[in-house]
Design an enzyme around this catalytic site. Sequence first.
Site, PDB file in Angstrom:
ATOM      1  N   GLY A  23       1.021  -1.582  -0.095  1.00 46.41           N
ATOM      2  CA  GLY A  23       0.085  -0.036   0.224  1.00 46.41           C
ATOM      3  C   GLY A  23       0.799   1.209   0.357  1.00 46.41           C
ATOM      4  N   GLY A  24       0.318   2.147   0.205  1.00 50.15           N
ATOM      5  CA  GLY A  24       1.183   3.565  -0.200  1.00 50.15           C
ATOM      6  C   GLY A  24       2.242   3.687   0.856  1.00 50.15           C
ATOM      7  CD  GLU A  25       0.047   4.778   6.260  1.00 44.40           C
ATOM      8  OE1 GLU A  25      -0.614   3.300   7.030  1.00 44.40           O
ATOM      9  OE2 GLU A  25      -0.493   5.131   6.778  1.00 44.40           O
ATOM     10  N   GLY A  26       3.573   0.512   3.901  1.00 40.17           N
ATOM     11  CA  GLY A  26       3.906  -0.179   3.552  1.00 40.17           C
ATOM     12  C   GLY A  26       3.364  -1.524   2.578  1.00 40.17           C
ATOM     13  CE  LYS A  40       0.465  -0.500   7.185  1.00 41.01           C
ATOM     14  NZ  LYS A  40      -0.631  -0.067   7.394  1.00 41.01           N
ATOM     15  CG  ASP A 147     -10.336   5.972   5.400  1.00 38.07           C
ATOM     16  OD1 ASP A 147     -11.174   6.127   4.875  1.00 38.07           O
ATOM     17  OD2 ASP A 147      -9.315   5.016   4.464  1.00 38.07           O
TER      18      ASP A 147
END
Length: 704
Positions: A23-26, A40, A147
């Site tokens: 994903g965008g973070e990890g 993660k 979210d």
Amino acid sequence: MQLQRQFSGQLIAIDTKTAIASGGEGRIYPIAQDSSLVAKIYHKPTDEDGDKLTVMFSMPPDAPIAEPGHASIAWPIDLLHTVGGREKIVGFVMPRVNKVMPVHTFYTPKTRREQKPLFSYLYLHRTARNLASAVNALHVRGYVIGDVNESNILVTDTALVTLVDTDSFQVRDPYTGYVYRCPVGKPEFTPPELQGQTFRDIDRAPEHDLFGLAVLIFQLLMEGTHPFSGVYLGSDEPPPLEARIRSGHFPTGTKRIPYRPMPAAPPFEMLHPRLRQMFIRCFEEGHGNPSARPDAKTWVNAIREAEDALVTCSKNTQHKYGNHLSRCPWCDRAKLLKGRDPFPSRQAVSNGLHLQPAKTKRKKPQPPVVTQPAVRRQQPSTGLPRPLGQYAVPLLPMPMSPRSRTPAPRVPVGKFERIFQDAAWGGVWGSLCLAAIGGIYSVIAEGGGAILGAIFVGTIWGCFFGMMWGVFTLAPNQMWRKWGGVLVGAAWGAFLLAAIGGAVFGAINSTPGIGERILAGAGVGAVWGCVWASFRPPLALPAGRVWGRRGGYLGAVWGSFVGTLAGVLLGAGLVVWQQYGVQMRPVNEFAGLLLGVAIVAAGVGSVGGVLSGGLLGLCGFSPKLPISFQPSGVKGGTLGAIWGSFLGTFAGAVLGAVVSAMFPAVSAGVPVQLGPVAGAIVGAGLGAIWGVVSGTVWGALGKW
């Protein structure tokens, strides 16, 4: 890549070529040492990420569903930091979820019919119920999802729910008050008061989650229809969904708005009356007053009521509908959709007839006089997306009821309920402690041979039960744990028989004050239970040295424990030295002096330890607590003793000062001006000793 688990100390090797998801973070990687866990790893880890994860680790939410091998919330169970050099938190370990799909697979009719055709309306209710229960567990612990969306909710074939992407939740540090915000959100699940706002600049509240939760429940029970989708009745361009949410235009509500429900959507009247009332309350009343939205616990109870009211269609056992309806709405809907049954029968699934509607053979031209009825012919079986042999028919346990293997969600205990429960257990614990102290005093002062015999019998029985526990529950090579079980059993047996013997001996001999002492113990224990339930220890701290306010807090915790032990040992040692090296006193006098000096010395040591430990902790000289995930046993007892001494010191000092100020006769012989100070020291000593003993027991039992 080699990383180390912060709390277990285990070294794990991460193969960067085997990422499960990204994903965008990890990225998420499997852990070779334990297939039930995943790691993660962040692309660009920051110190704020590490601080947020430590707060999350220290306060995990209660699991609303106790199902082996299933996690309702994919919560961090350990942190990962680099090895060698400066330790830096770069990710975390969480449970691995298997055989799950996003929730939209189940509430979208097309994908459900293609991939999970036997997932009935009953299971959609249970999914909504489990989802609300998981959200409630988070809100009870003070977390906000932020979210809320369909991609972060995974569902199994048995309607079990798992919330993922938990590190994006909004987290508040209870010790510093700092809020780690959730910077993202989907407009279709965002409440009207936050539409168009920059989430990075907003502290969100549970009622914001409740809007998104209601949208998801509506979609689960209304065939994927968004509650604010509808046919626009105006002549201009239809407004986007965000504008409809901002304006509060709920097409199936009670207000007059320029929309009507979607023609292909199920009728709103199909829902249980209580659910219809709650949707109107959320989307209409909650539009101007967010606090009017039903909370997650209310949704759990309402969905349970609607689920219990479902009945089975006589034509298709996969059709479930509310008993407030006169006929099956799914049969009517299948006709409306030209044979596309939302919940096809098991026979249709087995024969592969659930993917396409049955087609009608065209009628050949006939003379006008003769009428030939149309002959319906079924399409050849197209099969399932995967071979039927792998589909594990029956897909789900039927029927889903209290006897089903899919457990009903357990609503987590609220804060006030937890305080009440711990106060009740504390009252029982305090009564036993004072009764045991009375029994031991009778043995020492009055020669209570019967009580001594009871204690001996209790010790023998405790050893026996501890030995049996070790034999039947532990592996043969765990000898130290078996001996530990024998010792713990002996201690518990002696304690319980001392308490029983003290109470019985006092009642038989009409010992003055025995009842008052037991009641006083119950009161002290109840106060202890309330304090223990109200304040939680900082179970996780960042890697490396801890400085500043957080370090001072940690130093004060350690200082109270070390000061208590040092004070008791020094005070008791001085009295024992005088007894056997200077002047012999009678047993009663010696016991009273020993107890009094130990209490005062513990009070001085604990108060001094809090002050000095706090100062040293500010400079980063405080060690970390001996923590583990959900500690119990030896680790839990050690942590409980440290934390209990800190709680007992403060609670005892406050109570002692207040009692001495209100009743000066309590501190007779002390100047009036110093009465509260003396009361605070004595109270701190009593509280610290009580906290060490009680905290050891409660921590060992895992009562956090």
